[in-house]
Write an enzyme that holds these catalytic residues in place. Structure first.
Site, PDB file in Angstrom:
ATOM      1  N   TYR A 109       0.852  -1.191   0.000  1.00  0.00           N
ATOM      2  CA  TYR A 109       0.000   0.000   0.000  1.00  0.00           C
ATOM      3  C   TYR A 109       0.884   1.235   0.000  1.00  0.00           C
ATOM      4  O   TYR A 109       1.869   1.323   0.743  1.00  0.00           O
ATOM      5  CB  TYR A 109      -0.910   0.027   1.228  1.00  0.00           C
ATOM      6  CG  TYR A 109      -1.730   1.295   1.305  1.00  0.00           C
ATOM      7  CD1 TYR A 109      -2.939   1.402   0.626  1.00  0.00           C
ATOM      8  CD2 TYR A 109      -1.286   2.395   2.035  1.00  0.00           C
ATOM      9  CE1 TYR A 109      -3.694   2.568   0.670  1.00  0.00           C
ATOM     10  CE2 TYR A 109      -2.032   3.564   2.086  1.00  0.00           C
ATOM     11  CZ  TYR A 109      -3.229   3.640   1.403  1.00  0.00           C
ATOM     12  OH  TYR A 109      -3.961   4.795   1.440  1.00  0.00           O
ATOM     13  N   GLU A 197      -3.220   7.629  -4.430  1.00  0.00           N
ATOM     14  CA  GLU A 197      -3.145   6.325  -3.759  1.00  0.00           C
ATOM     15  C   GLU A 197      -2.883   5.210  -4.756  1.00  0.00           C
ATOM     16  O   GLU A 197      -3.480   5.172  -5.835  1.00  0.00           O
ATOM     17  CB  GLU A 197      -4.455   6.054  -3.009  1.00  0.00           C
ATOM     18  CG  GLU A 197      -4.475   4.750  -2.236  1.00  0.00           C
ATOM     19  CD  GLU A 197      -5.808   4.516  -1.548  1.00  0.00           C
ATOM     20  OE1 GLU A 197      -5.893   4.711  -0.331  1.00  0.00           O
ATOM     21  OE2 GLU A 197      -6.776   4.146  -2.249  1.00  0.00           O
TER      22      GLU A 197
END
Length: 389
Positions: A109, A197
């Site tokens: 992530y 992101e």
């Protein structure tokens, strides 16, 4: 303003951030044509909506032949995808993104966001990436790595190495990660993003890094500098009432309760919602008509909150500083008469010309309940909403 994955990946490509090859499609036939153009024997078909959790909701399908590509696209297009981020009504799927399949060894992530506690842009990363990053943050926050970037110095190489080591990368991966991190930081700054992101950033079976997903939010107040990005807005993914409010320069956010709020000033609006909640009610919206509200804007705001079928009472809380309370009262009276309001309306007015405003409301002959103060207004609104329900 949110971008779709396929739009975000076009920006990634502009900044030389490695991504799998892919194409958007708006029909099953176009999806098959995209897969044929990409070549290979493994594809991923992804529903394009402004929400996370698509995989668990059936919005991401792996296809091993063209018939499977067609079937996946047909099953998604024209439907409403419901994820944990959309609410029960879901979001419409007008396009899918057909992407070449990737062989995944690891999922990471990685995101860039403003850390408001220190007023700096921050990288947030975790070796436990993938779809369940929210669960990682809630249950094992020690697995989350944060690096704050000094606005004058910018992103430093030692910071990218710090992130890479923390993510368990090694060898050439550290250099690859550094290039990706610097590119993401440039994109964030140059495109006035509020969020960038990558979830997941994968390590392929050959050891290379690849951005398998992309999510970008652009700061609305900076869109005047980015006409090309503003043109990418997908209104179908936005709350229709929030969109209508924006057209009239009203700050509106839909909520799940049944007591509509109309307030001037964001802080006062938050306090109003807190008091409604404190006294056992649930606000239906955040609505700030602004310090310079006009009679017409108040009337528009009134009609907007009445368009929500969940609303069973209305609480108007105005403190007249820049705006005059009598002008607000005129807008309330005009809107109530025009729309024909059938539900309780509680009004608290204080400040400039407040006494005159109360007189106007009293002489209107309308079923409007006056409140002495904010607490009185909140308790009356909760009581009337409960009685009506």
């Amino acid at each position: 303003m949110n971008l779709h994955e396929y739009q975000s990946k076009r920006l990634f490509a502009d900044y030389a951030i490695p991504i799998p090859r892919g194409e958007a499609a708006d029909s099953p036939q176009a999806a098959v044509a995209a897969a044929q153009k990409l070549g290979g024997s493994l594809w991923v078909v992804k529903a394009q909506v402004h929400a996370g959790g698509r995989g668990k909701a059936g919005g991401v399908k792996v296809a091993k032949d063209l018939d499977a590509v067609r079937a996946a696209a047909k099953a998604m297009l024209g439907t409403r995808l419901v994820t944990h981020q959309t609410g029960p009504e879901g979001l419409p799927v007008h396009q899918v993104y057909v992407e070449s399949g990737s062989k995944i060894a690891r999922e990471i992530y990685l995101s860039l966001v403003l850390n408001r506690e220190v007023s700096r842009i921050a990288f947030v990363a975790s070796a436990a990436g993938g779809m369940d990053i929210e669960e990682v943050a809630a249950r094992t926050p020690e697995k989350i790595i944060r690096v704050n970037i000094h606005p004058t110095a910018g992103l430093q190489d030692f910071q990218t190495r710090q992130l890479a080591f923390g993510l368990g990368l090694s060898g050439v991966q550290i250099g690859q990660f550094g290039k990706i991190a610097h590119a993401l930081y440039r994109l964030y700054l140059e495109r006035d993003a509020s969020l960038v992101e990558v979830n997941p950033l994968i390590v392929t079976d050959s050891g290379d890094l690849l951005a398998l997903d992309a999510k970008i939010n652009i700061e609305d107040n900076a869109l005047f500098r980015h006409k090309d990005l503003a043109a990418l807005r997908d209104d179908s993914q936005e709350d229709p009432m929030e969109r209508k409010a924006a057209e009239h320069e009203l700050n509106y956010v839909s909520l799940d309760g049944n007591i509509a709020c109309m307030v001037n000033g964001a802080g006062l609006a938050m306090a109003t919602m807190d008091l409604i909640q404190l006294h056992g009610g649930k606000p239906a919206n955040f609505l700030d008509v602004g310090g310079g509200a006009t009679k017409e804007r108040v009337s528009t705001a009134f009609k907007l909150i009445l368009s929500n079928p969940k609303v069973s009472a209305i609480l108007i809380n105005i403190f007249g500083g820049i705006v005059r309370c009598d002008m607000i009262a005129e807008g309330i009276i005009a809107a109530v008469k025009e729309v024909g309001v059938k539900m309780p309306v509680v009004v608290r007015l204080e400040g400039t010309n407040a006494d005159l405003a109360r007189q106007l409301l009293a002489k209107s002959g309308l079923a409007i309940t006056a409140a002495r103060d904010l607490t009185d207004a909140a308790t009356k609104a909760v009581s009337l909403a409960g009685a009506r329900s």
